[in-house]
Design a protein around this motif. Structure first.
Motif, PDB file in Angstrom:
ATOM      1  N   GLY A  65     -72.944 -76.399 -63.975  1.00 39.85           N
ATOM      2  CA  GLY A  65     -73.410 -77.558 -63.261  1.00 39.85           C
ATOM      3  C   GLY A  65     -74.924 -77.671 -63.242  1.00 39.85           C
ATOM      4  N   LEU A  66     -75.422 -78.651 -62.484  1.00 40.29           N
ATOM      5  CA  LEU A  66     -76.849 -78.942 -62.454  1.00 40.29           C
ATOM      6  C   LEU A  66     -77.648 -77.781 -61.866  1.00 40.29           C
ATOM      7  CD1 LEU A  66     -79.169 -80.912 -62.896  1.00 40.29           C
ATOM      8  CD2 LEU A  66     -78.682 -81.866 -60.609  1.00 40.29           C
ATOM      9  N   LEU A  67     -77.161 -77.196 -60.771  1.00 38.86           N
ATOM     10  CA  LEU A  67     -77.907 -76.103 -60.145  1.00 38.86           C
ATOM     11  C   LEU A  67     -78.060 -74.918 -61.093  1.00 38.86           C
ATOM     12  CD1 LEU A  67     -79.280 -74.981 -57.650  1.00 38.86           C
ATOM     13  CD2 LEU A  67     -77.043 -74.156 -56.844  1.00 38.86           C
ATOM     14  N   GLY A  68     -76.996 -74.599 -61.790  1.00 40.43           N
ATOM     15  CA  GLY A  68     -77.080 -73.491 -62.739  1.00 40.43           C
ATOM     16  C   GLY A  68     -78.036 -73.795 -63.879  1.00 40.43           C
ATOM     17  N   LEU A  69     -78.057 -75.048 -64.332  1.00 36.36           N
ATOM     18  CA  LEU A  69     -78.961 -75.430 -65.409  1.00 36.36           C
ATOM     19  C   LEU A  69     -80.410 -75.381 -64.942  1.00 36.36           C
ATOM     20  CD1 LEU A  69     -79.379 -76.480 -68.285  1.00 36.36           C
ATOM     21  CD2 LEU A  69     -79.101 -78.808 -67.385  1.00 36.36           C
ATOM     22  N   VAL A  70     -80.679 -75.869 -63.725  1.00 34.18           N
ATOM     23  CA  VAL A  70     -82.039 -75.826 -63.179  1.00 34.18           C
ATOM     24  C   VAL A  70     -82.527 -74.389 -63.076  1.00 34.18           C
ATOM     25  CG1 VAL A  70     -83.451 -76.268 -61.136  1.00 34.18           C
ATOM     26  CG2 VAL A  70     -81.867 -78.024 -61.967  1.00 34.18           C
ATOM     27  N   THR A  71     -81.667 -73.516 -62.596  1.00 35.06           N
ATOM     28  CA  THR A  71     -82.040 -72.101 -62.461  1.00 35.06           C
ATOM     29  C   THR A  71     -82.347 -71.480 -63.821  1.00 35.06           C
ATOM     30  OG1 THR A  71     -80.622 -71.912 -60.498  1.00 35.06           O
ATOM     31  CG2 THR A  71     -81.291 -69.866 -61.595  1.00 35.06           C
ATOM     32  N   LEU A  72     -81.512 -71.803 -64.795  1.00 38.84           N
ATOM     33  CA  LEU A  72     -81.705 -71.255 -66.131  1.00 38.84           C
ATOM     34  C   LEU A  72     -82.994 -71.771 -66.769  1.00 38.84           C
ATOM     35  CD1 LEU A  72     -80.607 -69.581 -68.487  1.00 38.84           C
ATOM     36  CD2 LEU A  72     -79.290 -71.587 -69.202  1.00 38.84           C
ATOM     37  N   VAL A  73     -83.248 -73.073 -66.624  1.00 39.58           N
ATOM     38  CA  VAL A  73     -84.459 -73.651 -67.214  1.00 39.58           C
ATOM     39  C   VAL A  73     -85.708 -73.085 -66.539  1.00 39.58           C
ATOM     40  CG1 VAL A  73     -85.776 -75.785 -67.513  1.00 39.58           C
ATOM     41  CG2 VAL A  73     -83.325 -75.754 -67.995  1.00 39.58           C
ATOM     42  N   GLU A  74     -85.672 -72.937 -65.221  1.00 38.88           N
ATOM     43  CA  GLU A  74     -86.814 -72.365 -64.511  1.00 38.88           C
ATOM     44  C   GLU A  74     -87.083 -70.933 -64.952  1.00 38.88           C
ATOM     45  OE1 GLU A  74     -89.110 -73.326 -62.625  1.00 38.88           O
ATOM     46  OE2 GLU A  74     -88.508 -75.356 -62.085  1.00 38.88           O
ATOM     47  N   ARG A  75     -86.031 -70.157 -65.126  1.00 38.27           N
ATOM     48  CA  ARG A  75     -86.210 -68.764 -65.551  1.00 38.27           C
ATOM     49  C   ARG A  75     -86.799 -68.695 -66.965  1.00 38.27           C
ATOM     50  NH1 ARG A  75     -81.405 -67.171 -64.933  1.00 38.27           N
ATOM     51  NH2 ARG A  75     -80.672 -67.069 -67.089  1.00 38.27           N
ATOM     52  N   ARG A  76     -86.294 -69.516 -67.856  1.00 42.49           N
ATOM     53  CA  ARG A  76     -86.819 -69.502 -69.220  1.00 42.49           C
ATOM     54  C   ARG A  76     -88.239 -70.060 -69.283  1.00 42.49           C
ATOM     55  NH1 ARG A  76     -81.857 -71.221 -73.318  1.00 42.49           N
ATOM     56  NH2 ARG A  76     -80.400 -69.572 -72.682  1.00 42.49           N
ATOM     57  N   SER A  77     -88.564 -71.010 -68.398  1.00 39.20           N
ATOM     58  CA  SER A  77     -89.896 -71.601 -68.401  1.00 39.20           C
ATOM     59  C   SER A  77     -90.964 -70.596 -68.002  1.00 39.20           C
ATOM     60  CB  SER A  77     -89.945 -72.806 -67.451  1.00 39.20           C
ATOM     61  OG  SER A  77     -89.047 -73.815 -67.874  1.00 39.20           O
ATOM     62  N   ARG A  78     -90.573 -69.630 -67.157  1.00 33.59           N
ATOM     63  CA  ARG A  78     -91.543 -68.633 -66.682  1.00 33.59           C
ATOM     64  C   ARG A  78     -91.728 -67.482 -67.670  1.00 33.59           C
ATOM     65  NH1 ARG A  78     -88.875 -69.728 -61.659  1.00 33.59           N
ATOM     66  NH2 ARG A  78     -87.500 -67.935 -62.004  1.00 33.59           N
ATOM     67  N   GLN A  79     -90.890 -67.401 -68.672  1.00 36.85           N
ATOM     68  CA  GLN A  79     -91.022 -66.323 -69.641  1.00 36.85           C
ATOM     69  C   GLN A  79     -92.209 -66.575 -70.569  1.00 36.85           C
ATOM     70  OE1 GLN A  79     -87.240 -66.191 -71.632  1.00 36.85           O
ATOM     71  NE2 GLN A  79     -86.190 -65.176 -69.935  1.00 36.85           N
ATOM     72  N   PRO A  80     -92.954 -65.527 -70.923  1.00 37.38           N
ATOM     73  CA  PRO A  80     -94.086 -65.716 -71.835  1.00 37.38           C
ATOM     74  C   PRO A  80     -93.605 -66.109 -73.239  1.00 37.38           C
ATOM     75  CG  PRO A  80     -93.666 -63.371 -71.486  1.00 37.38           C
ATOM     76  CD  PRO A  80     -92.782 -64.110 -70.528  1.00 37.38           C
ATOM     77  N   GLY A  81     -94.419 -66.875 -73.898  1.00 33.51           N
ATOM     78  CA  GLY A  81     -94.059 -67.309 -75.240  1.00 33.51           C
ATOM     79  C   GLY A  81     -94.419 -68.758 -75.465  1.00 33.51           C
ATOM     80  N   ALA A  82     -93.976 -69.307 -76.585  1.00 30.99           N
ATOM     81  CA  ALA A  82     -94.327 -70.675 -76.958  1.00 30.99           C
ATOM     82  C   ALA A  82     -93.212 -71.670 -76.672  1.00 30.99           C
ATOM     83  CB  ALA A  82     -94.683 -70.727 -78.442  1.00 30.99           C
ATOM     84  N   ASN A  83     -92.145 -71.239 -75.959  1.00 34.01           N
ATOM     85  CA  ASN A  83     -91.029 -72.136 -75.686  1.00 34.01           C
ATOM     86  C   ASN A  83     -91.378 -73.121 -74.576  1.00 34.01           C
ATOM     87  OD1 ASN A  83     -89.338 -70.911 -77.594  1.00 34.01           O
ATOM     88  ND2 ASN A  83     -88.762 -69.316 -76.143  1.00 34.01           N
ATOM     89  N   LEU A  84     -90.903 -74.350 -74.727  1.00 30.11           N
ATOM     90  CA  LEU A  84     -91.194 -75.419 -73.776  1.00 30.11           C
ATOM     91  C   LEU A  84     -89.884 -76.022 -73.271  1.00 30.11           C
ATOM     92  CD1 LEU A  84     -93.968 -77.210 -75.856  1.00 30.11           C
ATOM     93  CD2 LEU A  84     -94.293 -75.476 -74.088  1.00 30.11           C
ATOM     94  N   TYR A  85     -89.872 -76.336 -71.964  1.00 27.87           N
ATOM     95  CA  TYR A  85     -88.673 -76.907 -71.350  1.00 27.87           C
ATOM     96  C   TYR A  85     -89.087 -77.970 -70.337  1.00 27.87           C
ATOM     97  CZ  TYR A  85     -86.661 -72.557 -73.107  1.00 27.87           C
ATOM     98  OH  TYR A  85     -86.280 -71.505 -73.899  1.00 27.87           O
ATOM     99  N   LEU A  86     -88.226 -78.962 -70.211  1.00 21.44           N
ATOM    100  CA  LEU A  86     -88.416 -79.975 -69.169  1.00 21.44           C
ATOM    101  C   LEU A  86     -87.069 -80.626 -68.885  1.00 21.44           C
ATOM    102  CD1 LEU A  86     -90.510 -81.386 -67.366  1.00 21.44           C
ATOM    103  CD2 LEU A  86     -90.613 -83.194 -69.088  1.00 21.44           C
ATOM    104  N   LEU A  87     -86.691 -80.617 -67.616  1.00 20.16           N
ATOM    105  CA  LEU A  87     -85.437 -81.227 -67.172  1.00 20.16           C
ATOM    106  C   LEU A  87     -85.766 -82.314 -66.170  1.00 20.16           C
ATOM    107  CD1 LEU A  87     -82.313 -81.255 -67.086  1.00 20.16           C
ATOM    108  CD2 LEU A  87     -82.459 -79.566 -65.238  1.00 20.16           C
ATOM    109  N   VAL A  88     -85.324 -83.548 -66.437  1.00 24.10           N
ATOM    110  CA  VAL A  88     -85.594 -84.679 -65.549  1.00 24.10           C
ATOM    111  C   VAL A  88     -84.286 -85.393 -65.234  1.00 24.10           C
ATOM    112  CG1 VAL A  88     -87.945 -84.989 -66.451  1.00 24.10           C
ATOM    113  CG2 VAL A  88     -86.044 -86.246 -67.488  1.00 24.10           C
ATOM    114  N   ASN A  89     -84.298 -86.134 -64.101  1.00 25.39           N
ATOM    115  CA  ASN A  89     -83.115 -86.927 -63.750  1.00 25.39           C
ATOM    116  C   ASN A  89     -83.247 -88.325 -64.329  1.00 25.39           C
ATOM    117  OD1 ASN A  89     -84.959 -88.215 -62.106  1.00 25.39           O
ATOM    118  ND2 ASN A  89     -84.222 -87.238 -60.217  1.00 25.39           N
TER     119      ASN A  89
END
Length: 234
Positions: A65-89
């Protein structure tokens, strides 16, 4: 004619110049070919990685669901590296991610200019390859990767081949000058001996260095011919 003039009128020099031109052209072609193919390979791998990650995030959204996706995106966003993420409604409000500003993006991977969240109000001076995927419920998720590493690698490859090509050209020039000057000396020695023979000194013979090269073979044949001529004249 000056020595330099004779030097550049020799067949050895002309052949050497042709060889250097062909070699330089091949070196340039090799640099351009490898750089182009390296760029295409990196771009293809980057697009495949982005598509695979989007597919994985969409599956996580369906399972958690949405909460699990938000948590996953936030965790990956904080990881060092060149990966980029953005989740919007569906209203464009940011729910998670590490991009603060980016250009409009369609569903196909493309390069954009962007700014990170922690950079505040600075200009969008980074470049990334990103793709936007629309989820159920009107949510959109952007996944991308900064291309700075790719450009740095391309620059390293380009500089490496330029330096290597330059060194090969310099070494080729050094070898060319050495070989051509050696050949010219042998030809001048043959010319000097033949002029002496033409002047009447039939005892002169061409120098045989013992290297067994084409000049030695020619000298042996000519010396035998001169010896035979001397016998007939005697």
């Amino acid at each position: 004619m000056t020595t330099i003039g004779k030097f550049f009128r020799t067949t050895a020099i002309k052949l050497s110049l042709i060889y250097l031109a062909v070699f330089a052209g091949f070196a340039v072609f090799l640099v351009v070919y490898l750089n182009t193919n390296t760029s295409a390979l990196l771009t293809r791998q980057l697009n495949e990685t982005i598509n695979a990650e989007i597919k994985g995030l969409a599956e996580q959204y369906g399972q958690r669901g949405l909460l699990g996706l938000v948590t996953l995106v936030e965790r990956r966003s904080r990881q060092p590296g060149a990966n980029l993420y953005l989740l919007v409604n569906n209203s464009g409000n940011v729910l998670a991610g590490n991009i603060a500003l980016f250009e409009n993006v369609d569903s196909e991977p493309r390069e954009i200019r962007y700014r990170m969240i922690e950079e505040g109000s600075v200009a969008a001076d980074h470049t990334a390859v990103v793709r936007v995927f629309e989820l159920r419920g009107g949510y959109k998720i952007l996944v991308g990767r900064d291309v700075g590493e790719r450009k740095a690698l391309q620059e390293i490859v380009r500089q490496t081949f330029i330096i290597a090509g330059g060194m090969l050209v310099v070494l080729g020039l050094i070898s060319w000058v050495f070989v051509s000057s050696r050949v010219l000396k042998r030809i001048d020695a043959v010319s000097s001996t033949t002029q002496s023979i033409i002047s009447g000194n039939l005892s002169r013979r061409l120098q045989v260095t013992g290297s067994g090269d084409e000049f030695d073979r020619l000298a042996v044949s000519l010396n035998a011919m001169l010896g035979r001529i001397a016998e007939l004249m005697h």
